[in-house]
Design a protein around this motif. Structure first.
Motif, PDB file in Angstrom:
ATOM      1  N   ALA A 126       0.770  -1.240  -0.049  1.00 11.56           N
ATOM      2  CA  ALA A 126       0.032   0.249   0.026  1.00 11.56           C
ATOM      3  C   ALA A 126       0.816   1.346   0.024  1.00 11.56           C
ATOM      4  O   ALA A 126       0.530   2.340  -0.645  1.00 11.56           O
ATOM      5  CB  ALA A 126      -0.817   0.120   1.284  1.00 11.56           C
ATOM      6  N   ALA A 127       1.964   1.245   0.810  1.00 11.28           N
ATOM      7  CA  ALA A 127       2.832   2.314   0.809  1.00 11.28           C
ATOM      8  C   ALA A 127       3.640   2.658  -0.639  1.00 11.28           C
ATOM      9  O   ALA A 127       3.621   3.881  -1.199  1.00 11.28           O
ATOM     10  CB  ALA A 127       4.066   2.272   1.872  1.00 11.28           C
ATOM     11  N   TYR A 128       4.085   1.753  -1.304  1.00 10.12           N
ATOM     12  CA  TYR A 128       4.523   1.979  -2.470  1.00 10.12           C
ATOM     13  C   TYR A 128       3.587   2.243  -3.637  1.00 10.12           C
ATOM     14  O   TYR A 128       3.852   3.223  -4.166  1.00 10.12           O
ATOM     15  CB  TYR A 128       5.374   0.513  -3.227  1.00 10.12           C
ATOM     16  CG  TYR A 128       6.602   0.368  -2.393  1.00 10.12           C
ATOM     17  CD1 TYR A 128       7.581   1.392  -2.698  1.00 10.12           C
ATOM     18  CD2 TYR A 128       6.741  -0.600  -1.339  1.00 10.12           C
ATOM     19  CE1 TYR A 128       8.791   1.157  -2.273  1.00 10.12           C
ATOM     20  CE2 TYR A 128       8.147  -0.865  -0.927  1.00 10.12           C
ATOM     21  CZ  TYR A 128       9.166   0.079  -1.432  1.00 10.12           C
ATOM     22  OH  TYR A 128      10.495  -0.025  -0.804  1.00 10.12           O
ATOM     23  N   VAL A 129       2.321   1.666  -3.665  1.00 10.77           N
ATOM     24  CA  VAL A 129       1.423   2.207  -4.755  1.00 10.77           C
ATOM     25  C   VAL A 129       1.018   3.340  -4.299  1.00 10.77           C
ATOM     26  O   VAL A 129       0.793   4.303  -5.251  1.00 10.77           O
ATOM     27  CB  VAL A 129       0.138   1.037  -4.410  1.00 10.77           C
ATOM     28  CG1 VAL A 129      -0.951   1.709  -5.123  1.00 10.77           C
ATOM     29  CG2 VAL A 129       0.683  -0.163  -5.083  1.00 10.77           C
ATOM     30  N   THR A 130       0.703   3.888  -2.966  1.00 12.39           N
ATOM     31  CA  THR A 130       0.311   5.131  -2.634  1.00 12.39           C
ATOM     32  C   THR A 130       1.306   6.276  -2.986  1.00 12.39           C
ATOM     33  O   THR A 130       1.118   7.501  -3.416  1.00 12.39           O
ATOM     34  CB  THR A 130      -0.154   5.395  -1.304  1.00 12.39           C
ATOM     35  OG1 THR A 130      -1.252   4.546  -1.077  1.00 12.39           O
ATOM     36  CG2 THR A 130      -0.648   6.634  -0.901  1.00 12.39           C
ATOM     37  N   GLY A 131       2.715   5.841  -2.828  1.00 12.13           N
ATOM     38  CA  GLY A 131       3.762   6.598  -3.096  1.00 12.13           C
ATOM     39  C   GLY A 131       3.642   7.051  -4.527  1.00 12.13           C
ATOM     40  O   GLY A 131       4.186   8.169  -5.093  1.00 12.13           O
ATOM     41  N   VAL A 132       3.746   6.128  -5.345  1.00 18.80           N
ATOM     42  CA  VAL A 132       3.711   6.073  -6.994  1.00 18.80           C
ATOM     43  C   VAL A 132       2.674   6.950  -7.275  1.00 18.80           C
ATOM     44  O   VAL A 132       2.666   7.977  -8.253  1.00 18.80           O
ATOM     45  CB  VAL A 132       3.992   4.707  -7.503  1.00 18.80           C
ATOM     46  CG1 VAL A 132       3.433   4.973  -9.217  1.00 18.80           C
ATOM     47  CG2 VAL A 132       4.796   4.164  -7.298  1.00 18.80           C
ATOM     48  N   MET A 133       1.527   6.663  -6.763  1.00 18.93           N
ATOM     49  CA  MET A 133       0.194   7.604  -7.164  1.00 18.93           C
ATOM     50  C   MET A 133       0.347   9.028  -6.944  1.00 18.93           C
ATOM     51  O   MET A 133       0.035   9.891  -7.350  1.00 18.93           O
ATOM     52  CB  MET A 133      -1.140   6.865  -6.670  1.00 18.93           C
ATOM     53  CG  MET A 133      -1.540   5.496  -7.293  1.00 18.93           C
ATOM     54  SD  MET A 133      -1.780   5.734  -9.077  1.00 18.93           S
ATOM     55  CE  MET A 133      -2.908   6.755  -9.170  1.00 18.93           C
ATOM     56  N   LEU A 134       1.030   9.278  -5.438  1.00 19.90           N
ATOM     57  CA  LEU A 134       1.123  10.600  -5.170  1.00 19.90           C
ATOM     58  C   LEU A 134       2.096  11.423  -6.194  1.00 19.90           C
ATOM     59  O   LEU A 134       2.029  12.467  -6.693  1.00 19.90           O
ATOM     60  CB  LEU A 134       1.767  10.550  -3.735  1.00 19.90           C
ATOM     61  CG  LEU A 134       1.910  11.983  -3.031  1.00 19.90           C
ATOM     62  CD1 LEU A 134       0.733  13.061  -3.304  1.00 19.90           C
ATOM     63  CD2 LEU A 134       2.328  11.996  -1.816  1.00 19.90           C
ATOM     64  N   LEU A 135       3.055  10.637  -6.656  1.00 19.24           N
ATOM     65  CA  LEU A 135       4.023  11.197  -7.604  1.00 19.24           C
ATOM     66  C   LEU A 135       3.492  11.559  -8.919  1.00 19.24           C
ATOM     67  O   LEU A 135       3.480  12.666  -9.305  1.00 19.24           O
ATOM     68  CB  LEU A 135       5.353  10.487  -7.718  1.00 19.24           C
ATOM     69  CG  LEU A 135       6.192  10.386  -6.594  1.00 19.24           C
ATOM     70  CD1 LEU A 135       7.314   9.312  -6.861  1.00 19.24           C
ATOM     71  CD2 LEU A 135       6.899  11.825  -6.279  1.00 19.24           C
TER      72      LEU A 135
END
Length: 154
Positions: free
Chosen positions: A23-32
């Motif tokens: 969830a952290a990686y997916v959310t981080g990529v989506m935030l970028l």
């Protein structure tokens, strides 16, 4: 002394850590992606991203009529994926029985660009280190209930 995870929750911790990491990686990529979308849209560029429409990938703001509005999709996807990230945050936090301030720090990872990657690394190491110590300490835990022999009185 802060509370330790309950004995029955110790086996659930690795799964919660894995769910949180994803969830952290997916959310981080989506935030970028959201940051790129906002730069295109709200700077003097005034562009939006589209798929399959007239005019190519980047078109003037508010002019998408035939294609798929990728800018709006990124906004919506990040919002819902952040909810999943908060759920993963809550699950890890509640299983580990960490202080509420740690929950807030993890939650900030989904709204501050790049922070989710750093927070994820730190919290994963911390959780797995604590889990290893809990597994090693499991036979000595006072809250561990041992079955009484049959016929023993209470």
């Amino acid at each position: 002394m802060p509370p330790k995870p309950r004995q029955r929750d110790i086996p659930k911790i690795p799964g919660a850590v894995k769910f949180y990491r994803i969830a952290a990686y997916v959310t981080g990529v989506m935030l970028l992606l959201l940051i790129f979308e906002m730069v295109f849209k709200y700077t003097p560029l005034q562009l939006e991203m589209q798929l399959g429409g007239e005019g190519g990938f980047l078109v003037p703001k508010d002019s998408i009529t035939t294609g798929f509005n990728l800018s709006t999709a990124i906004l919506i996807a990040h919002g819902w994926l952040y909810v999943v990230y908060l759920f993963a945050d809550f699950r890890l936090w509640s299983l580990m029985r960490w202080p509420f301030s740690r929950f807030l720090i993890i939650a900030l990872g989904g709204v501050v660009p790049l922070l989710s990657f750093f927070v994820e690394s730190r919290m994963t190491k911390l959780a797995l280190r604590e889990h290893t110590a809990l597994v090693a300490d499991a036979p000595n835990r006072p809250d561990q209930t041992t079955p009484k022999p049959q016929g023993a009185s209470a």
